[in-house]
Enzyme design. Sequence first.
Site, short mmCIF file in Angstrom:
data_model
loop_
_atom_site.label_atom_id
_atom_site.label_comp_id
_atom_site.label_asym_id
_atom_site.label_seq_id
_atom_site.Cartn_x
_atom_site.Cartn_y
_atom_site.Cartn_z
N ARG A 153 -2.14 8.06 20.73
CA ARG A 153 -2.63 6.93 19.92
C ARG A 153 -4.05 6.56 20.35
O ARG A 153 -4.89 6.20 19.53
CB ARG A 153 -1.70 5.72 20.09
CG ARG A 153 -0.30 5.94 19.56
CD ARG A 153 -0.19 5.87 18.07
NE ARG A 153 -0.32 4.51 17.56
CZ ARG A 153 -0.11 4.17 16.30
NH1 ARG A 153 0.23 5.10 15.41
NH2 ARG A 153 -0.23 2.93 15.90
N ASN A 197 -7.55 8.03 6.80
CA ASN A 197 -7.87 7.93 8.23
C ASN A 197 -7.50 9.19 9.03
O ASN A 197 -7.24 9.12 10.21
CB ASN A 197 -7.30 6.64 8.83
CG ASN A 197 -5.79 6.57 8.75
OD1 ASN A 197 -5.16 7.47 8.20
ND2 ASN A 197 -5.21 5.54 9.31
N ARG A 235 -10.54 8.72 14.80
CA ARG A 235 -10.86 7.90 13.62
C ARG A 235 -12.23 7.26 13.75
O ARG A 235 -12.94 7.09 12.76
CB ARG A 235 -9.77 6.86 13.42
CG ARG A 235 -8.46 7.48 12.89
CD ARG A 235 -7.31 6.55 13.07
NE ARG A 235 -6.08 7.04 12.48
CZ ARG A 235 -4.89 6.54 12.77
NH1 ARG A 235 -4.77 5.55 13.65
NH2 ARG A 235 -3.80 7.02 12.21
N THR A 248 -5.83 2.23 13.70
CA THR A 248 -5.49 2.63 12.32
C THR A 248 -6.64 2.34 11.36
O THR A 248 -6.98 3.16 10.50
CB THR A 248 -4.25 1.86 11.85
OG1 THR A 248 -3.23 2.01 12.83
CG2 THR A 248 -3.74 2.36 10.52
N GLU A 308 10.32 11.65 14.24
CA GLU A 308 9.35 12.39 13.41
C GLU A 308 9.39 13.89 13.70
O GLU A 308 9.32 14.71 12.79
CB GLU A 308 7.95 11.81 13.64
CG GLU A 308 7.86 10.40 13.08
CD GLU A 308 6.61 9.63 13.51
OE1 GLU A 308 5.75 10.20 14.20
OE2 GLU A 308 6.50 8.44 13.13
N PHE A 354 0.82 -1.22 0.00
CA PHE A 354 0.00 0.00 0.00
C PHE A 354 0.85 1.27 0.00
O PHE A 354 0.31 2.38 -0.03
CB PHE A 354 -0.97 0.02 1.19
CG PHE A 354 -0.31 -0.05 2.56
CD1 PHE A 354 0.21 1.10 3.16
CD2 PHE A 354 -0.21 -1.25 3.23
CE1 PHE A 354 0.82 1.03 4.41
CE2 PHE A 354 0.39 -1.32 4.49
CZ PHE A 354 0.91 -0.17 5.08
P1 RTP Z 1 -0.22 6.43 11.27
O1 RTP Z 1 1.26 6.25 11.03
O2 RTP Z 1 -0.91 7.15 10.15
O3 RTP Z 1 -0.55 6.99 12.63
O4 RTP Z 1 -0.84 5.00 11.24
P2 RTP Z 1 -0.42 3.77 12.07
O5 RTP Z 1 0.89 3.93 12.77
O6 RTP Z 1 -1.60 3.49 12.94
O7 RTP Z 1 -0.31 2.68 10.93
P3 RTP Z 1 0.90 2.33 9.98
O8 RTP Z 1 0.95 0.86 9.91
O9 RTP Z 1 2.14 3.10 10.34
O10 RTP Z 1 0.37 2.85 8.59
C1 RTP Z 1 0.51 4.18 8.18
C2 RTP Z 1 -0.68 4.58 7.36
O11 RTP Z 1 -0.68 3.80 6.16
C3 RTP Z 1 -2.03 3.57 5.75
N1 RTP Z 1 -2.24 2.13 5.67
N2 RTP Z 1 -2.90 1.56 4.71
N3 RTP Z 1 -3.40 -2.02 4.43
C4 RTP Z 1 -3.52 -0.75 4.09
O12 RTP Z 1 -4.12 -0.40 3.12
C5 RTP Z 1 -2.90 0.26 4.95
N4 RTP Z 1 -2.22 0.00 6.06
C6 RTP Z 1 -1.80 1.21 6.52
C7 RTP Z 1 -2.93 4.21 6.78
O13 RTP Z 1 -3.28 5.52 6.32
C8 RTP Z 1 -2.03 4.30 7.99
O14 RTP Z 1 -2.47 5.30 8.88
#
Ligand code: RTP
Length: 150
Positions: free
Chosen positions: A88, A115, A105, A94, A129, A60
């Site tokens: 978080r 999201n 979310r 997520t 970051e 993705f």
């Molecule tokens: P974020 O960095 O945005 O806070 O999200 P996160 O840590 O909860 O999740 P992460 O795994 O780091 O993923 C970053 C962003 O990528 C998109 N995503 N799409 N399977 C998929 O289609 C997928 N998985 C992740 C989401 O926008 C996610 O917030």
Amino acid sequence: MSNNERTFIAIKPDGVQRGLISSIISRFENRGFKLVGIKLCQPTESLLRDHYEDLQEKPFFPSLLSYMLSGPVLATVWEGKDVVKQGRAILGATNPLQSAPGTIRGDFAIDMGRNVAHGSDSVESANKEIGLWFKKEELVEYKPAMFSWI
Ligand code: RTP
């Protein structure tokens, strides 16, 4: 786990375009966290590749990159007790299918690829970051006496 722990929270392009900036910021302010950095910016591809370095091999990743390049992002830094974990929790899971009502979310998103906001997942990621998105002089320090009660 100190009172001046910091985290990086970004309101993603869909959150900015939908006019959710004030709603999202107010949740962090209402909880008692201090805003120490804020700027609206158009991230470059290079910045996003550094930010999402650990996701570069994911299928993705290209769509994540074009989503994050699709408009301005509001980059913010928040300070306070346990702010990384609390951030978080305020954001919610997520995948909006799993994010509880009452979370950002859970209240504003239905699609994992849109999201609304990002939050650092550890103190180590937060430090990385914050360093990527902000120069040191763009962050403020509050006088301890002003917030000794929190
Ligand atoms: P974020 O960095 O945005 O806070 O999200 P996160 O840590 O909860 O999740 P992460 O795994 O780091 O993923 C970053 C962003 O990528 C998109 N995503 N799409 N399977 C998929 O289609 C997928 N998985 C992740 C989401 O926008 C996610 O917030």
